[in-house]
Design a protein around this motif. Structure first.
Motif, PDB file in Angstrom:
ATOM      1  N   ARG A 175     -29.736 -97.862   7.390  1.00  0.00           N
ATOM      2  CA  ARG A 175     -30.345 -96.622   7.880  1.00  0.00           C
ATOM      3  C   ARG A 175     -29.418 -95.446   7.573  1.00  0.00           C
ATOM      4  N   ILE A 176     -30.002 -94.294   7.387  1.00  0.00           N
ATOM      5  CA  ILE A 176     -29.223 -93.073   7.144  1.00  0.00           C
ATOM      6  C   ILE A 176     -29.639 -92.019   8.169  1.00  0.00           C
ATOM      7  N   ARG A 177     -28.622 -91.463   8.823  1.00  0.00           N
ATOM      8  CA  ARG A 177     -28.874 -90.382   9.789  1.00  0.00           C
ATOM      9  C   ARG A 177     -28.615 -89.042   9.104  1.00  0.00           C
ATOM     10  N   LEU A 178     -29.601 -88.169   9.146  1.00  0.00           N
ATOM     11  CA  LEU A 178     -29.426 -86.812   8.608  1.00  0.00           C
ATOM     12  C   LEU A 178     -29.166 -85.879   9.791  1.00  0.00           C
ATOM     13  N   THR A 179     -28.055 -85.187   9.723  1.00  0.00           N
ATOM     14  CA  THR A 179     -27.654 -84.366  10.876  1.00  0.00           C
ATOM     15  C   THR A 179     -27.286 -82.952  10.443  1.00  0.00           C
ATOM     16  N   LEU A 180     -27.278 -82.071  11.440  1.00  0.00           N
ATOM     17  CA  LEU A 180     -26.808 -80.694  11.245  1.00  0.00           C
ATOM     18  C   LEU A 180     -25.792 -80.391  12.347  1.00  0.00           C
ATOM     19  N   PRO A 181     -24.769 -79.594  12.033  1.00  0.00           N
ATOM     20  CA  PRO A 181     -23.779 -79.287  13.076  1.00  0.00           C
ATOM     21  C   PRO A 181     -24.329 -78.288  14.092  1.00  0.00           C
ATOM     22  N   MET A 182     -23.952 -78.503  15.358  1.00  0.00           N
ATOM     23  CA  MET A 182     -24.392 -77.608  16.428  1.00  0.00           C
ATOM     24  C   MET A 182     -23.265 -77.494  17.436  1.00  0.00           C
ATOM     25  N   LEU A 183     -23.090 -76.314  18.024  1.00  0.00           N
ATOM     26  CA  LEU A 183     -22.044 -76.151  19.045  1.00  0.00           C
ATOM     27  C   LEU A 183     -22.604 -76.604  20.384  1.00  0.00           C
ATOM     28  N   VAL A 184     -21.989 -77.617  20.960  1.00  0.00           N
ATOM     29  CA  VAL A 184     -22.398 -78.106  22.272  1.00  0.00           C
ATOM     30  C   VAL A 184     -21.181 -78.007  23.184  1.00  0.00           C
ATOM     31  N   ARG A 185     -21.276 -77.111  24.175  1.00  0.00           N
ATOM     32  CA  ARG A 185     -20.157 -76.839  25.096  1.00  0.00           C
ATOM     33  C   ARG A 185     -18.873 -76.531  24.332  1.00  0.00           C
ATOM     34  N   GLY A 186     -19.029 -75.734  23.289  1.00  0.00           N
ATOM     35  CA  GLY A 186     -17.866 -75.292  22.531  1.00  0.00           C
ATOM     36  C   GLY A 186     -17.357 -76.302  21.528  1.00  0.00           C
ATOM     37  N   ARG A 187     -18.005 -77.462  21.472  1.00  0.00           N
ATOM     38  CA  ARG A 187     -17.579 -78.499  20.521  1.00  0.00           C
ATOM     39  C   ARG A 187     -18.617 -78.622  19.428  1.00  0.00           C
ATOM     40  N   GLU A 188     -18.154 -78.760  18.176  1.00  0.00           N
ATOM     41  CA  GLU A 188     -19.112 -78.941  17.083  1.00  0.00           C
ATOM     42  C   GLU A 188     -19.556 -80.399  17.049  1.00  0.00           C
ATOM     43  N   GLU A 189     -20.855 -80.583  17.157  1.00  0.00           N
ATOM     44  CA  GLU A 189     -21.414 -81.938  17.177  1.00  0.00           C
ATOM     45  C   GLU A 189     -22.481 -82.055  16.102  1.00  0.00           C
ATOM     46  N   ASP A 190     -22.569 -83.237  15.493  1.00  0.00           N
ATOM     47  CA  ASP A 190     -23.632 -83.488  14.519  1.00  0.00           C
ATOM     48  C   ASP A 190     -24.896 -83.903  15.269  1.00  0.00           C
ATOM     49  N   ILE A 191     -25.932 -83.109  15.121  1.00  0.00           N
ATOM     50  CA  ILE A 191     -27.179 -83.364  15.844  1.00  0.00           C
ATOM     51  C   ILE A 191     -28.194 -83.980  14.874  1.00  0.00           C
ATOM     52  N   LEU A 192     -28.806 -85.063  15.324  1.00  0.00           N
ATOM     53  CA  LEU A 192     -29.770 -85.779  14.489  1.00  0.00           C
ATOM     54  C   LEU A 192     -30.980 -84.899  14.165  1.00  0.00           C
ATOM     55  N   ILE A 193     -31.335 -84.877  12.898  1.00  0.00           N
ATOM     56  CA  ILE A 193     -32.540 -84.166  12.466  1.00  0.00           C
ATOM     57  C   ILE A 193     -33.603 -85.175  12.057  1.00  0.00           C
ATOM     58  N   GLU A 194     -33.190 -86.187  11.317  1.00  0.00           N
ATOM     59  CA  GLU A 194     -34.118 -87.195  10.828  1.00  0.00           C
ATOM     60  C   GLU A 194     -33.348 -88.475  10.548  1.00  0.00           C
ATOM     61  N   GLU A 195     -34.045 -89.588  10.615  1.00  0.00           N
ATOM     62  CA  GLU A 195     -33.414 -90.871  10.287  1.00  0.00           C
ATOM     63  C   GLU A 195     -34.230 -91.534   9.182  1.00  0.00           C
ATOM     64  N   LYS A 196     -33.544 -92.039   8.170  1.00  0.00           N
ATOM     65  CA  LYS A 196     -34.241 -92.633   7.032  1.00  0.00           C
ATOM     66  C   LYS A 196     -34.047 -94.146   7.007  1.00  0.00           C
ATOM     67  N   SER A 197     -35.134 -94.833   6.713  1.00  0.00           N
ATOM     68  CA  SER A 197     -35.153 -96.305   6.686  1.00  0.00           C
ATOM     69  C   SER A 197     -35.276 -96.781   5.246  1.00  0.00           C
ATOM     70  N   PRO A 198     -35.172 -98.104   5.005  1.00  0.00           N
ATOM     71  CA  PRO A 198     -35.331 -98.628   3.642  1.00  0.00           C
ATOM     72  C   PRO A 198     -36.655 -98.178   3.006  1.00  0.00           C
ATOM     73  N   GLY A 199     -36.558 -97.784   1.736  1.00  0.00           N
ATOM     74  CA  GLY A 199     -37.737 -97.301   1.015  1.00  0.00           C
ATOM     75  C   GLY A 199     -37.818 -95.789   0.998  1.00  0.00           C
ATOM     76  N   GLU A 200     -37.075 -95.135   1.901  1.00  0.00           N
ATOM     77  CA  GLU A 200     -37.174 -93.679   1.990  1.00  0.00           C
ATOM     78  C   GLU A 200     -36.087 -92.998   1.147  1.00  0.00           C
ATOM     79  N   THR A 201     -36.343 -91.757   0.824  1.00  0.00           N
ATOM     80  CA  THR A 201     -35.477 -90.997  -0.089  1.00  0.00           C
ATOM     81  C   THR A 201     -34.570 -90.060   0.694  1.00  0.00           C
TER      82      THR A 201
END
Lengths: 159, 107
Positions: A49-75
């Motif tokens: 599986r592949i997690r596609l994330t974007l950085p976001m500031l959460v309580r002053g900390r930069e966190e990678d926030i999930l945008i989409e998850e890709k499974s086998p067969g997906e691009t």
């Protein structure tokens, strides 16, 4: 397995396209690419599986926030086919994952030589991009609606 | 002669009254001993319950959850919103676009 990017291709055509790439193993927790990296390869998920994330500031900390998850067969990583060829998300593997990395140059050259295959891949790519656009558009509008409702509620409370 | 003396007396009395009035008007205020009226003592505690002593504040404060829990809530929210958006894309209607979320992150 039928990859969504290769839908409509004969098995011989699909095999020829897949032969352009190379298998890449991403360990659990490993990174495939980071936001802003040069996008010169497109990835077809084979396993894991592949997690596609974007950085976001959460309580002053930069966190990678999930945008989409890709499974086998997906691009993953179609930014490799869209200027300015920079990834606009980060991709990590939450578990041991295997992808086929297709170099842009090799893929484009193959599509020029085989325009029928290129046309089918182009259509499949348009579907992927269009789906992402429609999903993000709907998600954005739902968040906007909530913001409007919250604003209306806070104005009502202050009256 | 009498008239002249009478006039002088009147003029003197007039000047005297004018001087007294001028001094009274231009006397500095600080020189007057002022007495501050006693203000009622307001207890600070009473300001917390302006409308009623019995009512709690109307906006309940959310307890600060640990960041791991918050991140999990955000991720669950994204998944739920993604699913809602997928439903809309599969069958686009206004009702599906604005369907209420059950996500605890925004409820």
């Amino acid at each position: 397995m039928v990859h969504e990017l290769l839908k409509g291709l004969s098995s011989a055509e699909a095999d020829q396209v897949l032969a352009l790439g190379s298998r890449v193993a991403v360990p659990s927790g490993g990174s495939l690419f980071r936001l802003g990296d040069t996008a010169d390869r497109l990835f077809l998920t084979e396993r894991g599986r592949i997690r596609l994330t974007l950085p976001m500031l959460v309580r002053g900390r930069e966190e990678d926030i999930l945008i989409e998850e890709k499974s086998p067969g997906e691009t993953v990583g179609w930014s490799a086919l869209v200027p300015p060829y920079r990834f606009t998300l980060s991709a990590t593997a939450p578990l041991e994952t295997e992808v086929i990395a297709l170099p842009r140059e090799a893929l484009c050259t193959y599509c020029e030589i085989s325009p029928v295959v290129g046309y089918k891949i182009g259509l499949n790519l348009a579907v992927l991009v269009g789906q992402r656009l429609q999903l993000v558009q709907a998600m954005w509008l739902r968040e906007m609606q909530r913001t409007v409702e919250l604003q209306a509620a806070s104005v009502g409370e202050n009256r | 002669m009498e008239m002249l003396l009478m006039g002088l007396c009147m003029a003197f009395i007039g000047v005297a009254f004018t001087t007294i009035a001028f001094v009274a008007a231009t006397r500095p205020m600080s020189s007057a001993p002022t007495v501050q009226p006693q203000l009622p003592v307001v207890k600070a505690a009473t300001t917390a319950h302006f409308f009623s002593d019995n009512e709690a504040p109307s906006i309940p404060l959310r307890p600060l959850v640990p960041i791991e829990v918050l991140l999990q809530q955000i991720e669950n929210h994204v998944r739920l919103e993604h699913a809602a958006a997928e439903s809309f894309v599969a069958f686009p209607t206004q009702a599906l676009l604005h369907s209420k979320t059950t996500s605890p992150f925004v409820n």
